[in-house]
Design an enzyme around this catalytic site. Structure first.
Site, short mmCIF file in Angstrom:
data_model
loop_
_atom_site.label_atom_id
_atom_site.label_comp_id
_atom_site.label_asym_id
_atom_site.label_seq_id
_atom_site.Cartn_x
_atom_site.Cartn_y
_atom_site.Cartn_z
N ARG A 1 -34.57 5.21 -9.67
CA ARG A 1 -35.82 5.30 -10.43
C ARG A 1 -36.57 6.60 -10.08
O ARG A 1 -37.06 7.30 -10.96
CB ARG A 1 -36.70 4.08 -10.12
CG ARG A 1 -38.00 4.07 -10.89
CD ARG A 1 -38.67 2.72 -10.83
NE ARG A 1 -39.25 2.43 -9.53
CZ ARG A 1 -39.61 1.23 -9.12
NH1 ARG A 1 -39.40 0.18 -9.89
NH2 ARG A 1 -40.16 1.05 -7.96
N ARG B 1 -49.21 -12.86 -3.57
CA ARG B 1 -48.22 -12.29 -2.64
C ARG B 1 -48.26 -12.97 -1.29
O ARG B 1 -47.45 -12.62 -0.42
CB ARG B 1 -48.51 -10.81 -2.46
CG ARG B 1 -47.52 -9.86 -3.12
CD ARG B 1 -47.99 -8.47 -2.83
NE ARG B 1 -47.04 -7.43 -3.03
CZ ARG B 1 -46.93 -6.69 -4.14
NH1 ARG B 1 -47.67 -6.96 -5.19
NH2 ARG B 1 -46.07 -5.70 -4.19
N LYS C 1 -40.01 -6.81 -11.96
CA LYS C 1 -41.11 -7.66 -12.43
C LYS C 1 -41.91 -6.97 -13.54
O LYS C 1 -42.21 -7.57 -14.56
CB LYS C 1 -42.07 -8.02 -11.28
CG LYS C 1 -41.41 -8.81 -10.15
CD LYS C 1 -42.44 -9.28 -9.14
CE LYS C 1 -43.13 -8.17 -8.37
NZ LYS C 1 -42.24 -7.38 -7.50
N ARG D 1 -42.18 -2.54 2.65
CA ARG D 1 -42.60 -3.46 1.59
C ARG D 1 -41.67 -4.67 1.53
O ARG D 1 -42.09 -5.79 1.26
CB ARG D 1 -42.64 -2.73 0.24
CG ARG D 1 -43.79 -1.72 0.16
CD ARG D 1 -43.62 -0.74 -0.96
NE ARG D 1 -43.87 -1.30 -2.26
CZ ARG D 1 -43.34 -0.84 -3.40
NH1 ARG D 1 -42.55 0.22 -3.38
NH2 ARG D 1 -43.62 -1.40 -4.53
N ARG E 1 -44.51 7.54 -7.45
CA ARG E 1 -45.44 6.78 -6.63
C ARG E 1 -45.25 7.11 -5.16
O ARG E 1 -44.13 7.20 -4.68
CB ARG E 1 -45.20 5.28 -6.84
CG ARG E 1 -45.89 4.73 -8.05
CD ARG E 1 -45.44 3.33 -8.36
NE ARG E 1 -45.51 2.42 -7.22
CZ ARG E 1 -45.33 1.11 -7.32
NH1 ARG E 1 -45.09 0.56 -8.50
NH2 ARG E 1 -45.39 0.34 -6.26
P1 AMP Z 1 -46.80 -3.28 -6.67
O1 AMP Z 1 -47.05 -2.30 -7.76
O2 AMP Z 1 -46.96 -4.71 -7.13
O3 AMP Z 1 -45.51 -3.07 -5.93
O4 AMP Z 1 -47.96 -3.07 -5.59
C1 AMP Z 1 -48.12 -1.84 -4.91
C2 AMP Z 1 -48.91 -2.05 -3.64
O5 AMP Z 1 -50.21 -2.57 -3.95
C3 AMP Z 1 -48.32 -3.07 -2.68
O6 AMP Z 1 -47.32 -2.50 -1.86
C4 AMP Z 1 -49.56 -3.50 -1.90
O7 AMP Z 1 -49.94 -2.50 -0.96
C5 AMP Z 1 -50.62 -3.52 -2.98
N1 AMP Z 1 -50.69 -4.85 -3.64
C6 AMP Z 1 -50.39 -5.13 -4.94
N2 AMP Z 1 -50.58 -6.44 -5.19
C7 AMP Z 1 -51.02 -6.99 -4.02
C8 AMP Z 1 -51.38 -8.32 -3.63
N3 AMP Z 1 -51.31 -9.34 -4.50
N4 AMP Z 1 -51.77 -8.52 -2.35
C9 AMP Z 1 -51.84 -7.49 -1.47
N5 AMP Z 1 -51.51 -6.23 -1.75
C10 AMP Z 1 -51.10 -5.96 -3.03
#
Ligand code: AMP
Length: 206
Positions: free
Chosen positions: A127, A88, A13, A150, A139
């Site tokens: 990655r 989400r 994404k 996740r 990360r």
């Molecule tokens: P991402 O970089 O989008 O994979 O997000 C990393 C982490 O941030 C996720 O595993 C969640 O813990 C938190 N996170 C990001 N976006 C959201 C969202 N829209 N709702 C809830 N938690 C989020």
């Protein structure tokens, strides 16, 4: 243009959002990036989110909805945006609909990057190895254990959004397993076919 990118962690994404913002002159709004910045800055939101993120859970809806609501009001979002990692959950999607309604804005499309979940683990491992080789910081949630949590969150809480946007006639699906540039080409193609206005900037050759 206002778009959502949907797909499990590791689907690409962020990479696709980066390419689309150049094409369409819009901004990428990644709740993951915003939350990571909040954690790094030690803000109240960051303190709430830190442990949840490290364990692969989802930050509470009201926290991310608040972040997005503020961000949509920034001047650079006025020309359009691509949401990466938000919504989400169904309550987040409902809140986004209300936010957009209240601002008299329309969502053009939700693009689903469909991927084979078994390949995701491999992608994350690659990655992480590449980042380590470049001496970059990895990360804390990019580990196989956290990824599997996740993915479970994605399946139970986020996947219902595919139906949500399909029922509203907004869903466009693209095969996310192809090479990065082929995925970008298909996204442009499905957007054109569905009548979403073309880029003002012409199509960039990647
Ligand atoms: P991402 O970089 O989008 O994979 O997000 C990393 C982490 O941030 C996720 O595993 C969640 O813990 C938190 N996170 C990001 N976006 C959201 C969202 N829209 N709702 C809830 N938690 C989020």
């Amino acid at each position: 243009m206002r778009l959502i990118l949907l797909g499990p962690p590791g689907a690409g994404k962020g990479t696709q959002a980066q390419r689309l913002i150049h094409d369409y002159g819009i901004v990428q709004l990644s709740t993951g990036d915003m939350l990571r910045a909040a954690v790094a800055d030690g803000t109240p939101v960051g303190l709430k989110a830190k442990d949840i993120m490290a364990s692969g859970g989802l930050v509470p809806d009201d926290v991310v909805i608040g972040i997005i609501s503020d961000r949509l009001d920034q001047p650079d979002a006025a020309r359009g945006f691509i949401l990466d990692g938000f919504p989400r959950t169904v309550p987040q999607a409902e809140a986004l609909d209300q936010l957009l309604d209240s601002k008299k804005l329309n969502l053009d499309a939700a693009i689903e990057l469909r991927v084979d979940e078994r390949a995701l683990l491999q992608r994350v491992e690659t990655r992480v190895a590449e980042m380590k080789a470049r001496g970059e910081q990895v990360r804390s949630d990019d580990t196989p254990e956290v990824l599997s949590k996740r993915l479970t969150s994605y399946r139970t809480l986020t996947e219902p959004l595919i139906r949500y946007y399909s029922e509203r006639g907004k869903l466009l699906t693209v095969d996310g397993m192809m090479a990065v540039e082929d995925v970008t080409r298909d996204i442009r193609h499905v957007l054109r076919r569905s009548g979403v206005p073309a880029s003002k900037f012409g199509v960039r050759r990647w």
